[in-house]
Scaffold this active site. Sequence first.
Site, short mmCIF file in Angstrom:
data_model
loop_
_atom_site.label_atom_id
_atom_site.label_comp_id
_atom_site.label_asym_id
_atom_site.label_seq_id
_atom_site.Cartn_x
_atom_site.Cartn_y
_atom_site.Cartn_z
N GLU A 5 3.39 1.64 2.54
CA GLU A 5 4.49 0.69 2.36
C GLU A 5 4.53 -0.40 3.43
OE1 GLU A 5 7.72 3.92 2.37
OE2 GLU A 5 7.64 3.32 0.26
N ASP A 65 0.82 -1.21 0.00
CA ASP A 65 0.00 0.00 0.00
C ASP A 65 0.85 1.26 0.00
OD1 ASP A 65 0.96 -0.22 2.69
OD2 ASP A 65 -0.70 1.01 3.38
C1 NOJ Z 1 7.99 2.77 8.09
C2 NOJ Z 1 6.67 3.40 7.86
O1 NOJ Z 1 5.66 2.76 8.56
C3 NOJ Z 1 6.38 3.44 6.42
O2 NOJ Z 1 5.14 3.98 6.18
C4 NOJ Z 1 7.45 4.26 5.76
O3 NOJ Z 1 7.17 4.40 4.43
C5 NOJ Z 1 8.79 3.61 5.98
N1 NOJ Z 1 9.02 3.40 7.36
C6 NOJ Z 1 9.90 4.43 5.35
O4 NOJ Z 1 10.08 5.64 5.96
C1 NOJ Z 2 6.39 7.34 4.36
C2 NOJ Z 2 5.04 7.22 3.77
O1 NOJ Z 2 4.37 6.18 4.40
C3 NOJ Z 2 5.08 6.98 2.29
O2 NOJ Z 2 3.78 7.07 1.77
C4 NOJ Z 2 5.97 7.98 1.60
O3 NOJ Z 2 6.05 7.66 0.24
C5 NOJ Z 2 7.35 7.99 2.22
N1 NOJ Z 2 7.27 8.18 3.65
C6 NOJ Z 2 8.21 9.10 1.64
O4 NOJ Z 2 7.65 10.34 1.95
#
Ligand code: NOJ
Ligand code: NOJ
Length: 470
Positions: free
Chosen positions: A200, A197
């Site tokens: 991530e 999603d």
């Molecule tokens: C963990 C976070 O939960 C996720 O959303 C994010 O994209 C990554 N770390 C990278 O910063």
């Molecule tokens: C964490 C977020 O969860 C993600 O959606 C985003 O792409 C990265 N950070 C970078 O900003």
Amino acid sequence: MNFLKASLISMVLVTSHIASADEFEKWMGDYFEVSISKLLDNINPKGSIPGTVIASPSKQKPNYYYHWVRDASLVMRTVSRLHSIEKDPIKKEIYLNYLKDYVVGTKIHHSYPSKGGLGEVKFYVDGRPFQGPWGRPQNDGPGLRSMVMIQFANYLLDNGEEDYVRRELYNVGLPATTVIKKDLEYVSHRWTQKDFDLWEEVVGHHFFTRMAQRRALLQGAKLARRLGDDAAAFWYDDQAFHLGRELNYHWDESWGIFLSTINWGGHRRGKGGMDSATILGVVYTHVDGEKQFDLSDDRFLSTLERTRKRFARVYKINELQPGVGTAIGRYPEDTYDGYKTDALGNPWFLTTAGFANYCYRLASNMKNKKSLRLTEFNIRFVKHVMLSNGHGFNMDEDAMLKGKSLSNFKEALIQSGDSYLRRVRLHIDENNSMSEQINRRTGFMQGARDLTWSYSSFIDAYLSRKEAVK
Ligand code: NOJ
Ligand code: NOJ
């Protein structure tokens, strides 16, 4: 200490709360300009390939110094919006060049073999794909990216640049050799696959991702037709139709929300399905006048209000600042605090401004409507918007909002949007910066500094407001 910080914040609140409507409007206009300049600071940093948009200048704790496909696409979508309304020819040209750079950079990104294929998540600023372990693929990327490129292609076609469009953006027939065609082929053939999603973390089928894929395919079909690629147009439309049907399966009628992920395929247990990503997915992709997935769809309004209400309870700062809009996070069970993933999640600037954007957009969307039917799903939203902005609220016996009540509702939507932006204002630091997150107890910023997506989100909201009050 925390108490001290908290009372400091509430003092700030008092001043910003009493700020008059005029003063607040002036602030919004000023902060719009600030946001543009801070957003542009994060494009094409020194030593990068053209078209690079870093997620944040932060190189450690956390390291966001990458071109993240999703963030970059949303930022370029904002740049394209700025380009389209700009009157000053010099500034317009500058925005145009950023869009051209984005095409150049994307072509380079596409040319490297990567672990995630076209669903690769992020790139170093020199254009190479990130090689470490990561949640891939993330298939909202190709959808969002092609949405921006298609918009750009249409602009170029309107301005006599067909050769460039056919050479760089969209080639008719297969194999796909151009950026839009490659992304559309990828999306149209892979949308049934599960992926990570936008946050991530979760594998499955995601509402946000599917909305982006669907819109890319619908716009793509139109472009294909415009360029004489009829068979492709038919195929893209058909896939978009199926996506539309799948999207409806996310609706959880008993809970009254669209679930962010269904067909869950692993990772991040303990997530319920309420997620601001659903609202972002609608606001980034909707087109006024379409029957399906209209902004005023009572299922979206139900999702928005239930999500808002939940965040109002989850975050301490929302208790401290009555009168200012609710600070919105990613999802209630979030454990990412901007540095580590086993902590307490927080409200984010981009989601809070995203909710503002929704309210403004809905106000515009409602302009052409003569009435709104109240249902068991939208009633809470309508009530909250009316009552929290000082409008009385009576339902007539046929459960319709019309006439004076309807115009009050439209006005209250703008006030609601403003309340979210007042919230944003409250937590910006003394350098006028926005990071990723806002500490849920103290109200101070944390996480990646100068997050590009935060500025993009503010600019989007502001532009939508301008359209709504016009
Ligand atoms: C963990 C976070 O939960 C996720 O959303 C994010 O994209 C990554 N770390 C990278 O910063
Ligand atoms: C964490 C977020 O969860 C993600 O959606 C985003 O792409 C990265 N950070 C970078 O900003």
